[in-house]
Design an enzyme around this catalytic site. Sequence first.
Site, PDB file in Angstrom:
ATOM      1  N   TYR A   1       0.822  -1.562  -0.261  1.00 14.87           N
ATOM      2  CA  TYR A   1      -0.108   0.360  -0.448  1.00 14.87           C
ATOM      3  C   TYR A   1       0.743   1.133  -0.148  1.00 14.87           C
ATOM      4  CZ  TYR A   1       0.944   0.777   4.797  1.00 14.87           C
ATOM      5  OH  TYR A   1       1.023   1.220   6.218  1.00 14.87           O
TER       6      TYR A   1
ATOM      7  N   LYS B   1       6.546  -1.891   2.238  1.00 16.49           N
ATOM      8  CA  LYS B   1       4.995  -1.208   2.334  1.00 16.49           C
ATOM      9  C   LYS B   1       4.167  -2.844   2.460  1.00 16.49           C
ATOM     10  CE  LYS B   1       2.947   3.125   3.005  1.00 16.49           C
ATOM     11  NZ  LYS B   1       3.406   3.203   4.397  1.00 16.49           N
TER      12      LYS B   1
ATOM     13  N   GLU C   1      11.737   2.486  14.889  1.00 15.31           N
ATOM     14  CA  GLU C   1      10.366   3.018  14.355  1.00 15.31           C
ATOM     15  C   GLU C   1       9.279   3.315  14.895  1.00 15.31           C
ATOM     16  OE1 GLU C   1       9.461   2.181  10.156  1.00 15.31           O
ATOM     17  OE2 GLU C   1       9.509   0.423  10.393  1.00 15.31           O
TER      18      GLU C   1
ATOM     19  N   LEU D   1      10.590   1.084   7.516  1.00 12.46           N
ATOM     20  CA  LEU D   1      10.367   1.611   6.595  1.00 12.46           C
ATOM     21  C   LEU D   1      10.821   3.403   5.777  1.00 12.46           C
ATOM     22  CD1 LEU D   1       8.232   1.162   4.345  1.00 12.46           C
ATOM     23  CD2 LEU D   1       6.770   2.784   5.313  1.00 12.46           C
TER      24      LEU D   1
HETATM   25  N1  PMP Z   1       7.495   3.503   9.275  1.00 10.71           N
HETATM   26  C1  PMP Z   1       6.429   2.933   8.857  1.00 10.71           C
HETATM   27  C2  PMP Z   1       6.511   1.531   9.535  1.00 10.71           C
HETATM   28  C3  PMP Z   1       4.963   3.564   7.985  1.00 10.71           C
HETATM   29  O1  PMP Z   1       4.153   2.630   8.384  1.00 10.71           O
HETATM   30  C4  PMP Z   1       5.143   4.623   8.094  1.00 10.71           C
HETATM   31  C5  PMP Z   1       4.007   5.403   6.799  1.00 10.71           C
HETATM   32  N2  PMP Z   1       3.629   4.750   6.176  1.00 10.71           N
HETATM   33  C6  PMP Z   1       6.569   5.161   7.779  1.00 10.71           C
HETATM   34  C7  PMP Z   1       7.419   5.494   8.614  1.00 10.71           C
HETATM   35  C8  PMP Z   1       6.636   6.467   7.648  1.00 10.71           C
HETATM   36  O2  PMP Z   1       6.898   6.918   5.898  1.00 10.71           O
HETATM   37  P1  PMP Z   1       5.903   7.720   4.848  1.00 10.71           P
HETATM   38  O3  PMP Z   1       6.511   8.993   5.331  1.00 10.71           O
HETATM   39  O4  PMP Z   1       6.140   7.421   3.449  1.00 10.71           O
HETATM   40  O5  PMP Z   1       4.576   8.451   4.891  1.00 10.71           O
END
Ligand code: PMP
Length: 296
Positions: free
Chosen positions: A43, A160, A192, A216
């Site tokens: 996603y 993701k 994270e 991620l």
């Molecule tokens: N880490 C994780 C585990 C996430 O789910 C997300 C957001 N989906 C992020 C980091 C941040 O990613 P982004 O800045 O691309 O939204």
Amino acid sequence: MRHLPDYGDKQMRTVYLNGEYVAENEAKVSIFDRGFLMADGVYEVTTVLDGKLIDFDGHAVRLQRSLAELGMENPISKDDLLEVHRELVRINEIDQGMIYLQITRGAPDDRDFAYPPEDTPQTIVLFTQNKPGLADSPAAQKGIKVISIEDQRWARRDIKTVQLLYPSMGKMMAKAAGCDDAWMVEDGHVTEGTSNNAYIIKGNTIITRHLGNEILHGITRAAVLRFAKEAQMTVEERSFTIGEAQDADEAFITSASTFVMPVVEVDGAAVGTGAVGPVATRLREIYLEESRKVAV
Ligand code: PMP
């Protein structure tokens, strides 16, 4: 006032499913879909500000990478994907909010661990989430509180995927503790947040975990680090501990929908003064300003 298409007795979102724009209650996916049975899907979430998409290119590139890592085709070209995003923003009259996109390996005839035949059509779904006031969230003035929990996710967090059960449990653990989110810890170091990347600030240095399979690769992370370097701040990409976070001057998280969000408490200990600090505040302003300039 938004004037959504009227589907009979109720105003509903129009969503996109496998090439068609339909009312949300008309969008149906098979019980054999591998997204449903196996979490075999990826996603993206792209933010909308002033009716425009923030960092669409970054999300499209990461989508392509997630699909490739799982041996899945990309069923839609980047141009068509942009068109669908824009059309959903237009039809649903989104000024501030998000577009959720999910692609799964599709619905074979039966449940099986083996991947289905390659000609099985994939499932592609997009829908809007209307969030007026997203950029002026009161939480950004107050800051958020986090707890630490053990990171019990699978090892390919760089992909993701839609297997979000543990992050979802983490969010509930945070709520039960009277906090807003959880920072996950592995081998004594923060990976994270449940749905965001984690940072601490010490002096003029912004510290955030290096890229790898453990986290991620946030699209907001990439942009914020770029802006921070342009603003002559020092960036150190390395892992840090909860103790370091509690001793830091400031802390914050980033994600597409929270932008830069200050963290003022970690496991009950105030970070810095316990109030939102100047660096996180400035980074949030820069991020919003610069991202809006290049939104599509
Ligand atoms: N880490 C994780 C585990 C996430 O789910 C997300 C957001 N989906 C992020 C980091 C941040 O990613 P982004 O800045 O691309 O939204």
